[in-house]
Design an enzyme around this catalytic site. Structure first.
Site, PDB file in Angstrom:
ATOM      1  N   GLU A   1      43.599   6.354  14.194  1.00 20.40           N
ATOM      2  CA  GLU A   1      42.430   6.653  13.357  1.00 20.40           C
ATOM      3  C   GLU A   1      42.032   5.446  12.507  1.00 20.40           C
ATOM      4  O   GLU A   1      40.861   5.181  12.314  1.00 20.40           O
ATOM      5  CB  GLU A   1      42.695   7.874  12.460  1.00 20.40           C
ATOM      6  CG  GLU A   1      42.691   9.198  13.203  1.00 20.40           C
ATOM      7  CD  GLU A   1      41.347   9.538  13.837  1.00 20.40           C
ATOM      8  OE1 GLU A   1      40.314   8.989  13.425  1.00 20.40           O
ATOM      9  OE2 GLU A   1      41.333  10.347  14.787  1.00 20.40           O
TER      10      GLU A   1
ATOM     11  N   TYR B   1      38.155  11.449   5.576  1.00 18.76           N
ATOM     12  CA  TYR B   1      38.058  11.679   7.015  1.00 18.76           C
ATOM     13  C   TYR B   1      39.431  11.532   7.691  1.00 18.76           C
ATOM     14  O   TYR B   1      39.883  12.408   8.428  1.00 18.76           O
ATOM     15  CB  TYR B   1      37.049  10.719   7.675  1.00 18.76           C
ATOM     16  CG  TYR B   1      37.207  10.729   9.175  1.00 18.76           C
ATOM     17  CD1 TYR B   1      36.673  11.771   9.927  1.00 18.76           C
ATOM     18  CD2 TYR B   1      37.975   9.764   9.833  1.00 18.76           C
ATOM     19  CE1 TYR B   1      36.879  11.844  11.297  1.00 18.76           C
ATOM     20  CE2 TYR B   1      38.190   9.824  11.192  1.00 18.76           C
ATOM     21  CZ  TYR B   1      37.632  10.863  11.922  1.00 18.76           C
ATOM     22  OH  TYR B   1      37.857  10.938  13.267  1.00 18.76           O
TER      23      TYR B   1
ATOM     24  N   ASP C   1      33.444  12.696  11.950  1.00 26.47           N
ATOM     25  CA  ASP C   1      33.089  11.298  12.214  1.00 26.47           C
ATOM     26  C   ASP C   1      31.655  11.243  12.747  1.00 26.47           C
ATOM     27  O   ASP C   1      30.955  12.260  12.787  1.00 26.47           O
ATOM     28  CB  ASP C   1      34.092  10.662  13.192  1.00 26.47           C
ATOM     29  CG  ASP C   1      34.018  11.287  14.582  1.00 26.47           C
ATOM     30  OD1 ASP C   1      33.261  12.271  14.767  1.00 26.47           O
ATOM     31  OD2 ASP C   1      34.699  10.787  15.491  1.00 26.47           O
TER      32      ASP C   1
END
Ligand code: SF4
Length: 375
Positions: free
Chosen positions: A57, A140, A158
Site C-alpha cells: 500500500e 486510507y 482510493d
C-alpha cells in the site's frame, strides 16, 4: 438518479433496497472469479500478511501496480518481515527505493518499520487508530490494512474506488469535496458479515472494488457490459459514465527554474546528499541552484559550486524538464571536467559513474546526469 450530499441526507442512497443489499454479494462473487493475482495478495481464503499489505500500500501510493511489482519483490527478498526492515539502515532503504519517486514515503516506511519493531515488538497494531499513529500511515492506508489484513468492516477509498462509487451513485458533488460522501457510499458495498466476525470478507470487498476500478470501470471507456453492478449503476443509466467523478478545476503550480552542475573528474561524478527534510530529502543529487519561480539563468549560474580549476562552465544545449506533484521544473545543465587530483568541496563527494545505479538518485537527477554526460 444522481446524488448530492443533501440528497443523501434526505434519503438513504440506493436505486432500490433490493439492489442495495445485493451489491456486496455481487461484488464478492465477481471477485472470486476475476481477482487479480498480485504478489502481495495471499491465495483465496488465506489471511493476508499485514507486512505485505502495508508495504504494497505504501508503494502503491502515487505509483501503478506494474511499476510496484518488481520493487515489492526486491524489498521482500531483502527484508522478508517488518523486523528485518526495522533493522535496516535508512540509506539502504532509500537506495532500494530509488526510481519509485516520492521519497518521503521511503523515509516514512523505514521510520514505521522501526516503530513497529520497537513499540509493538514486530507486530502491526490491528486497529485503524493504532495504525494511523504510525509514521506514513494515513486514513486510507490504515483502513486498507485494517480491512485486508485484519478483516475490519471499513472501506479504504482510493482513486479507483472513488471512480466506481461516484459512477454507481452518480455523485454530482465534485472532488475533493465529495470525499466524505463517497466514503459513506463506498461503505455500503462492504461485505455484510458483522464487524469482528472472523469470517468477515471486508478486505475482499475493498479489493474487489479496487480491481473493478482498474480493470472494468476504467477512466475511459468503462467495460460496463462486464461489470457485476451494471444493472444498478446510475451513471450507466444516464449514459455519461466517463464524466464521473466530477472534479473541481485544478490550479497548476507555477513553473520553477534552476541550474544543475554536472562535474566530472575522469570517470567520476561530483555529488552531494540533499537535506533530510523537504522535497527529495536524503536523496543524492549533483550540485545545483535553488529552484524558484521566474529565476533567470544568470541568477541560477551564480549558485555554481566553488571549484578550483574551472575556467568556464559549458552550458549544454536544451533543458531538462520534470513534473513534480505541485510544480513543473526546468533545469539548465552546466558541465565541467576537473583534473585528476581535484578535491571535492565540503559536503560533496566523488562517485564512480559506473556505480551511480547504486546511489539513491531521484528520477529528475537521473535525467540531469544523462543530459550532462551525453557527448
Ligand atoms: S456499470 Fe459501468 S460505470 Fe457503472 S460501475 Fe460498472 S463499469 Fe462503472
Amino acid at each position: 438518479m444522481s446524488l448530492s450530499g443533501a440528497a443523501v441526507r434526505r434519503k438513504k442512497v440506493s436505486p432500490s433496497d433490493r439492489d442495495a443489499t445485493a451489491r456486496p454479494a455481487l461484488l464478492l462473487d465477481w471477485y472470486d472469479r476475476h481477482r487479480r493475482a498480485l504478489p502481495w495478495r495471499p491465495l483465496p481464503g488465506e489471511r493476508a500478511d499485514p507486512y505485505r499489505v502495508w508495504l504494497s500500500e505504501i508503494m502503491l501510493q502515487q505509483t501503478g501496480v506494474k511499476t510496484v511489482g518488481p520493487y515489492f519483490e526486491k524489498f521482500l527478498a531483502r527484508w522478508p518481515d517488518v523486523d528485518a526492515l526495522g533493522r535496516a539502515s535508512l540509506d539502504d532503504v532509500l537506495r532500494m527505493w530509488a526510481g519509485l519517486g516520492y521519497y518521503s514515503r521511503a523515509r516514512n516506511l523505514h521510520a514505521c518499520a522501526v516503530a513497529v519493531l520497537r513499540e509493538y515488538g514486530g507486530a502491526f497494531p490491528d486497529t485503524e487508530e493504532g495504525l494511523r499513529a504510525l509514521p506514513g500511515i494515513g486514513p486510507y492506508t490504515a483502513a486498507a490494512i485494517a480491512a485486508i489484513a485484519f478483516g475490519h468492516r471499513t472501506m479504504p477509498v482510493d482513486g479507483n474506488i472513488e471512480r466506481v462509487v461516484s459512477r454507481l451513485f452518480a455523485v454530482e458533488e465534485p472532488l475533493p469535496q465529495a470525499k466524505p460522501l463517497i466514503q459513506r457510499l463506498a461503505t455500503t458495498l462492504l461485505d455484510t458479515t458483522r464487524a469482528g466476525n472472523a469470517k468477515s470478507r471486508a478486505g475482499d470487498s475493498a479489493q474487489a472494488l479496487m480491481d473493478l476500478g482498474s480493470s472494468i470501470c476504467t477512466p475511459k471507456k468503462p467495460a460496463c457490459a462486464l461489470c457485476p453492478l451494471n444493472d444498478d449503476c446510475a451513471a450507466r443509466a444516464r449514459g455519461d459514465q466517463e464524466t464521473y467523478p466530477r472534479k473541481a478545476a485544478k490550479k497548476a503550480g507555477a513553473l520553477r527554474r534552476g541550474a544543475a552542475f554536472v562535474v566530472t573528474r575522469g570517470d567520476e561524478l561530483l555529488v552531494r546528499t540533499r537535506h533530510e527534510k523537504g522535497l527529495l530529502g536524503g536523496m543524492t543529487e549533483v550540485p545545483g541552484s535553488s529552484w524558484l519561480d521566474a529565476q533567470d539563468d544568470e541568477a541560477a549560474l551564480k549558485q555554481a559550486p566553488m571549484l578550483t580549476g574551472i575556467a568556464r562552465w559549458h552550458r549544454k544545449a536544451g533543458v531538462v524538464t520534470h513534473v513534480f506533484t505541485h510544480f513543473p521544473l526546468q533545469l539548465v545543465v552546466y558541465t565541467a571536467n576537473l583534473p585528476a587530483r581535484a578535491r571535492a568541496p565540503e559536503g560533496m563527494r566523488w562517485v564512480p559513474i559506473s556505480t551511480l545505479k547504486d546511489e539513491a538518485l531521484p528520477n529528475v537527477m537521473r535525467k540531469v546526469i544523462a543530459h550532462g554526460l551525453d557527448k
